[in-house]
Enzyme design. Structure first.
Site, PDB file in Angstrom:
ATOM      1  N   ASP A 433     -96.585  81.717  22.274  1.00 49.87           N
ATOM      2  CA  ASP A 433     -97.380  81.177  21.165  1.00 49.87           C
ATOM      3  C   ASP A 433     -98.840  81.590  21.377  1.00 49.87           C
ATOM      4  OD1 ASP A 433     -98.112  79.603  18.973  1.00 49.87           O
ATOM      5  OD2 ASP A 433     -98.179  77.741  20.133  1.00 49.87           O
ATOM      6  N   GLU A 436    -102.365  85.626  19.255  1.00 48.33           N
ATOM      7  CA  GLU A 436    -103.081  86.498  18.292  1.00 48.33           C
ATOM      8  C   GLU A 436    -104.223  87.258  18.959  1.00 48.33           C
ATOM      9  OE1 GLU A 436    -102.262  83.265  17.776  1.00 48.33           O
ATOM     10  OE2 GLU A 436    -100.503  83.844  16.633  1.00 48.33           O
ATOM     11  N   ASP A 509     -97.147  78.236  11.641  1.00 50.39           N
ATOM     12  CA  ASP A 509     -97.329  76.840  11.225  1.00 50.39           C
ATOM     13  C   ASP A 509     -97.276  76.656   9.719  1.00 50.39           C
ATOM     14  OD1 ASP A 509     -97.569  76.368  13.882  1.00 50.39           O
ATOM     15  OD2 ASP A 509     -99.765  76.229  13.868  1.00 50.39           O
TER      16      ASP A 509
HETATM   17  O1  MIG Z   1    -102.403  74.865  18.616  1.00 52.24           O
HETATM   18  O2  MIG Z   1     -97.758  74.418  21.125  1.00 52.24           O
HETATM   19  O3  MIG Z   1     -97.400  77.545  16.038  1.00 52.24           O
HETATM   20  O4  MIG Z   1     -95.204  76.050  16.846  1.00 52.24           O
HETATM   21  O5  MIG Z   1     -95.710  73.694  18.333  1.00 52.24           O
HETATM   22  C1  MIG Z   1    -101.076  74.643  18.273  1.00 52.24           C
HETATM   23  C2  MIG Z   1     -98.028  73.606  20.040  1.00 52.24           C
HETATM   24  C3  MIG Z   1    -100.188  75.329  19.251  1.00 52.24           C
HETATM   25  C4  MIG Z   1     -98.811  76.304  17.526  1.00 52.24           C
HETATM   26  C5  MIG Z   1     -97.429  76.776  17.220  1.00 52.24           C
HETATM   27  C6  MIG Z   1     -96.515  75.597  17.130  1.00 52.24           C
HETATM   28  C7  MIG Z   1     -96.542  74.823  18.428  1.00 52.24           C
HETATM   29  C8  MIG Z   1     -97.969  74.378  18.725  1.00 52.24           C
HETATM   30  N1  MIG Z   1     -98.845  75.560  18.775  1.00 52.24           N
END
Ligand code: MIG
Length: 825
Positions: A433, A436, A509
Site C-alpha cells: 500500500d 505512489e 480508496d
Molecule cells: O492511509 O492501511 O488504500 O486499503 O486499509 C491509509 C490502511 C492507508 C490506504 C489503503 C487502504 C488501507 C489503509 N491505507
C-alpha cells in the site's frame, strides 16, 4: 499548458525584437536589459528530413539536428523515438524488458515525398518535407497520422525537454485504456494526467489516481490500434478534447518514445501490448477465491472470530488480511506482540481451517535506530536522498520515515530478504500500500529526490511513477525466493505499465455509493484492456457506509472481478458478508458460492491471459467493436469469452436492460435461450443478477468448497450448453500453486461442441503433462432441442439414464479421456 500549437502559424525560426546577432554586434553597453535580446523558450518542431541511415531493424532519420528512430519490433509493432539533438537516451525500460526482437520481414522504400518502412501488416510512412509519421494498413487505410511533426520545449526546471506528439483524431474515432481512470469508458473528449497519487475517497472524473498506464487504444473505421508511450515522467493525454480533430500526448521530460501497435481488432492490440510488457504469472489458485479484509482485524481473537464465522455460516473464504495495526508501531516486518503473541501458531491454526493470511507492507520505514530494518537500510545507504544529499524524510503511519529506493536492484534484493520472517511463520501473501509513494501532508516526495533507476540515475520526476511498481516487484521476487517454488501472491495500489508481471491491483480508496459501484465496472474493465488483468475494487466501498442492498450488489459484481476482496475503512461499521441480516447473508453466500463453483472456469480464463495475453474482463465494445453503438457502453462485459454479465448498479432496481452480444446465449439461471445482438430487459431480483452463457460453451464447475483444496475432486463436472453452430472451449488445470506449468506440467483441454435439430457432438483433445487424480467426468448437457434416445461415446453406446430434468439437463458420466461423444434424438 497549451500543447497544440499550429507550427505553420508560428515561424520555426523566431524573430525576436532584437536578434542575437544584432545584440552581439551592438554590444552590452547599449542594452539596459539584457533579457530583451534573449530568445524566448518556444516549441521546436522537426523540420524537413535531410538524410537517413539503417542499422539492423532500425532506421534513423535526421533533419540536420534532431534524429528519429523508427524500429521494426515485430510484424505489428513499430517503435518511434525522438532525440532533439541527435543523441538517444540509453535503452532502458521498466515496462518493456526486452523490446521483442523477433526477426521480421520488413522492407524500405523511398519515393519523391516519403520514406516507407513496411512489414507484412503495417507501413510506417515518414514524409520528407515535414517529418510527419503515419501508419497505414494493408488496405491503404491510414490508421494513425501525425497532425504536427513531433515537437519539444526546453524544461528549464531541470534541464530536459517537454516532449509532444500530436496525431489526427477522426470524427468517428473512440479511445480506451490508460488504466483505471474514473471517467467515462470511452475517453474521447477527455484530457488525463498520469502522476501516481494517493487519492482517498476519489471522485468520478478525478485525475490523476494511483497508477500510470500510458497506453491507449484508438478505434476508427473499425480498425483498432494502440499507442504505448513508454515514459515514466508525468505524462498527459488529450483525446480530441482541446481540438476535436487532434489527439496528443506529452510528458514533462524523458524521451519521446512510443510503440504503435497494430490491430485491427482491439483484442489483437491488447495481446500485442502484452508481448511487450508481459502477462500476469499464474496466481496460486486460492488467490482466486474470496478474500476478507478490513482496516483492521486485531487482535488474534478477532481474526479467529472472523474465520470461525465464515466456517460456521458456510460462506466460502480463502484469505483474511491484516492491515497496518498488526505491526509494532507500524514498523514493517514486525508484529505487535500484544495483539499477536504467536503469529506462527495463529497462522497454522488458520491454515488448518483453510485460511491464508495476507499482510500489509508499506514503503515508509520508521526512523528508529533500535529497529533492525531501519538500521540495516541506513548502514547500507538504501534510503532515498534529496539532491543536496539529505535523506528523504516524511511522515506516514509510523511517524517520521525514510524510504527505500526500490529502483536500485541491490535495494530490491535486500527488500526481498526482509520477508523471510513473515514467510517463515506462514504468511501467504503481501499487500503493498502507500507506494505512489504517499507522504502525509505533502502528498508525495519532492521532485528533487534522487533515484538509482537501475543505474540510470535520475530525479523523482522520472522515478515517481515507477516507485510502486519496483516496490511490489521487489516484494514479489523476494517472496518467490523465500517460498521456493511456490507462486507468490501480491497486491499493489500503485503501478506502472508492466506491473502485471509482479502483482494484482486494487482500485484504492473508493466510496460506499452506487456511483462507485458503477465506476468499479469502468475501472476494472478499463484496467483489463490496459494490460492489468488481475484487478478488483474494495467490495462494499472503502469509506462510508453501504446499506445491505449496495453491499450485496457489490458482492455480485465482485464474483466477476478477477480479484475478489471485501474491504472497509477503520471508521466504518463491521462489514462482513453476514453484517446485514440473515436474508442478505443468504444472498451473499449464494454468490460467493457461485464464485467457487466457477473457479475452474476462472482459472482457465487466467491461463488464457497468462499464456496468450487475453484480458480476463472484456467490455462488450472490445468483443464487438464493429458496432459503433457499443463504443459508449460501459455496464456489460464478458468474463473470459463464455460468460456475459451486467451487474445491477441502482438502488431498488429489480430489472436491468442488458446488451447481449451477437450469437445465442442462455440465461444462466433459467436456461432460456436468447438471441443476441440486441438489448433485452432481464429480471434482476436482489437474489439474482443478469448472467448469460454463450451457446456451445463447456463450463467446468467445481463442487462446492469452503476454500480451495478443501475437497479432493474425484470427478470433474462440466456444463455443456447446446449450440447449433460450432463453438470451442478450453479448460486448464495444474498443481495450482507451483511453477511446474513453466515446464509444461499442466493440462490444456479443448472441447468442440456442435449440433443440429436431432444431434449434438462433443470432441475433446488434451495437451500437456499433468496427471489429475480424478478418472471420470460428470457432464450436464443443457437445452438439447430434442429428446435424446442414444448417446455414443467413442463408438460405444452409453447405458446410463438419459432423463431430462426440470432445467432441461441430461446428465452423463464418461471417462476423462473421451474423444468423441454423439448425442442423438
Ligand atoms: O492511509 O492501511 O488504500 O486499503 O486499509 C491509509 C490502511 C492507508 C490506504 C489503503 C487502504 C488501507 C489503509 N491505507
Amino acid at each position: 499548458m497549451d500543447e497544440i500549437n499550429d507550427p505553420s502559424s508560428q515561424p520555426l525560426d523566431e524573430a525576436p525584437e532584437l536578434s542575437l546577432q544584432q545584440f552581439e554586434e551592438e554590444g552590452f553597453q547599449h542594452v539596459n536589459n539584457p533579457i530583451v535580446g534573449m530568445k524566448p523558450i518556444v516549441k521546436k518542431y522537426l523540420t524537413a528530413i535531410k538524410d537517413y541511415v539503417q542499422k539492423d531493424n532500425s532506421f534513423y532519420f535526421s533533419d540536420g539536428e534532431a534524429r528519429v528512430e523508427v524500429r521494426v519490433v515485430s510484424d505489428e509493432i513499430i517503435r518511434i523515438r525522438l532525440a532533439p539533438h541527435g543523441v538517444f537516451l540509453d535503452e532502458f525500460s521498466y515496462a518493456v524488458e526486452k523490446p521483442a526482437q523477433r526477426v521480421t520481414v520488413f522492407s524500405f522504400k523511398e519515393d519523391e515525398d516519403n520514406y516507407r518502412v513496411l512489414t507484412n501488416t503495417v507501413t510506417c510512412v515518414i514524409s520528407k518535407k515535414d517529418f510527419l509519421i503515419s501508419f497505414v494498413d494493408n488496405h491503404e487505410f491510414v490508421v494513425s497520422q501525425d497532425a504536427f511533426p513531433m515537437h519539444w520545449e526546453e524544461n528549464t526546471e531541470f534541464g530536459g525537454y517537454y516532449i509532444y506528439c500530436t496525431k489526427q483524431a477522426r470524427a468517428d474515432e473512440s479511445f480506451y485504456g490508460l488504466g483505471d481512470k474514473t471517467t467515462d469508458f470511452n475517453l474521447r473528449g477527455k484530457r488525463l494526467v498520469n502522476w501516481n497519487s494517493d487519492t482517498y475517497s476519489f471522485a468520478r472524473h478525478q485525475d490523476p489516481l494511483y497508477r500510470t498506464i500510458p497506453f491507449y487504444l484508438g478505434i476508427t473505421n473499425n480498425t483498432s490500434y494502440g499507442i504505448f508511450f513508454d515514459n515514466t515522467f508525468k505524462s498527459q493525454f488529450d483525446f480530441a478534447q482541446e481540438q476535436r480533430d487532434k489527439t496528443s500526448f506529452w510528458a514533462d521530460g524523458g524521451e519521446l518514445q512510443y510503440y504503435y501497435i497494430h490491430g485491427p481488432h482491439m483484442m489483437d492490440v491488447v495481446k500485442r501490448y502484452h508481448t511487450l510488457t508481459g502477462t500476469h504469472p499464474m496466481p496460486p489458485l486460492w488467490a482466486l477465491g474470496f478474500h476478507q479484509c478490513r482496516w483492521s482485524y486485531y487482535p488474534e481473537s478477532k481474526v479467529k472470530n472472523i474465520a470461525k464465522n465464515f466456517r460456521d455460516r458456510k460462506i466460502p473464504c480463502d484469505a483474511i488480511y491484516l492491515d497496518i495495526d498488526y505491526m509494532d508501531g507500524y514498523r514493517c516486518f514486525t508484529w505487535n506482540k500484544k495483539y499477536f503473541p504467536d503469529p506462527k501458531r495463529m497462522i497454522k491454526e488458520l491454515a488448518d481451517d483453510g485460511f491464508k493470511l495476507v499482510v500489509i507492507i508499506d514503503p515508509g520505514i520508521k526512523v528508529d535506530d533500535n529497529y533492525w530494518v531501519f538500521k540495516e537500510g541506513k548502514e547500507k545507504k538504501y534510503f532515498c536522498r534529496r539532491c543536496d544529499d539529505y535523506l528523504m524524510e516524511g511522515y506516514v503511519w509510523p511517524g517520521r520515515c525514510q524510504f527505500p529506493d526500490f529502483t536500485n536492484p541491490e535495494v530490491r534484493d535486500w527488500w526481498g530478504t526482509l520477508f523471510k520472517e513473515l514467510t517463515d511463520v506462514g504468511v501467504a501473501g503481501v499487500w503493498n500500500d502507500m507506494n505512489e509513494p504517499a507522504v502525509f501532508g505533502t502528498g508525495t516526495f519532492p521532485v528533487d529526490v534522487r533515484h538509482d533507476y537501475d543505474g540510470h540515475h535520475c530525479s523523482h520526476r522520472k522515478g515517481h511513477n515507477v516507485y510502486g511498481m519496483q516496490m511490489v516487484r521487489a516484494t514479489y521476487e523476494g517472496l518467490k525466493k523465500n517460498q521456493k517454488n511456490k507462486r507468490p501472491f501480491t497486491i499493489t495500489r500503485a503501478g506502472y505499465s508492466g506491473v502485471q508481471r509482479y502483482s494484482s491491483v486494487w482500485t484504492g480508496d473508493n466510496v460506499a455509493t452506487w456511483e462507485h459501484l458503477k465506476l468499479g465496472i469502468i475501472q476494472c474493465t478499463r484496467l483489463s484492456v490496459s494490460g492489468i488483468p488481475f484487478c478488483g475494487t474494495d467490495i462494499g466501498g472503502f469509506s462510508g457506509e453501504p446499506d445491505g442492498e449496495l453491499f450485496t450488489r457489490w458482492i455480485q459484481f465482485g464474483v466477476f472481478t478477477p480479484f475478489m476482496r471485501a474491504h472497509s475503512a477503520g471508521d466504518t461499521k463491521e462489514r462482513e458478508p453476514w453484517s446485514f441480516g440473515p436474508e442478505l447473508e443468504a444472498i451473499n453466500r449464494k454468490f460467493i458460492e457461485l464464485r467457487y463453483r466457477l473457479l475452474p472456469y476462472i482459472y482457465s480464463t487466467f491461463w488464457e491471459h497468462h499464456k496468450y495475453g487475453f484480458p480476463i474482463l472484456r467490455p462488450v465494445m472490445m468483443v464487438e467493436q464493429e458496432e459503433t453503438s457499443n463504443h459508449y457502453r460501459e455496464n456489460e462485459f464478458t468474463f473470459g469469452d463464455k460468460i456475459l454479465v451486467c451487474p445491477v448498479t441502482d438502488y431498488g432496481a429489480r430489472k436491468k436492460v442488458v446488451y447481449l452480444l451477437k450469437g445465442d446465449w442462455y440465461n444462466y439461471w433459467t436456461h432460456e435461450l436468447l438471441q443476441g445482438g440486441r438489448e433485452i430487459t432481464v429480471d434482476a431480483p436482489l437474489d439474482s443478477m443478469p448472467i448469460f452463457v454463450k451457446a456451445g460453451s463447456v463450463i467446468p464447475e467445481s463442487p462446492l468448497m469452503q476454500y480451495v483444496g478443501e475437497i479432493d475432486v474425484d470427478e470433474l463436472m462440466f456444463q455443456i450448453y447446446y449450440s447449433s453452430y460450432e463453438v470451442n472451449s478450453f479448460y486448464y488445470e495444474d498443481h495450482g500453486d507451483t511453477f511446474a506449468y513453466e515446464q509444461d506440467i499442466y493440462l490444456e483441454k479443448k472441447f468442440v461442441v456442435n449440433g443440429d435439430a436431432t444431434s449434438m457432438t462433443i470432441r475433446q483433445s488434451i495437451e500437456g503433462l499433468f496427471t489429475p487424480r480424478y478418472e471420470t467426468y460428470d457432464l450436464k448437457l443443457i437445452c438439447l432441442p430434442f429428446n435424446p434416445s442414444r448417446v455414443i461415446i467413442d463408438g460405444k453406446d452409453y447405458t446410463g439414464s438419459l432423463e431430462v430434468d426440470n432445467l432441461q439437463r441430461v446428465r452423463i458420466k464418461t471417462s476423462k479421456n473421451f474423444r468423441y461423444i454423439q448425442v442423438l434424438a
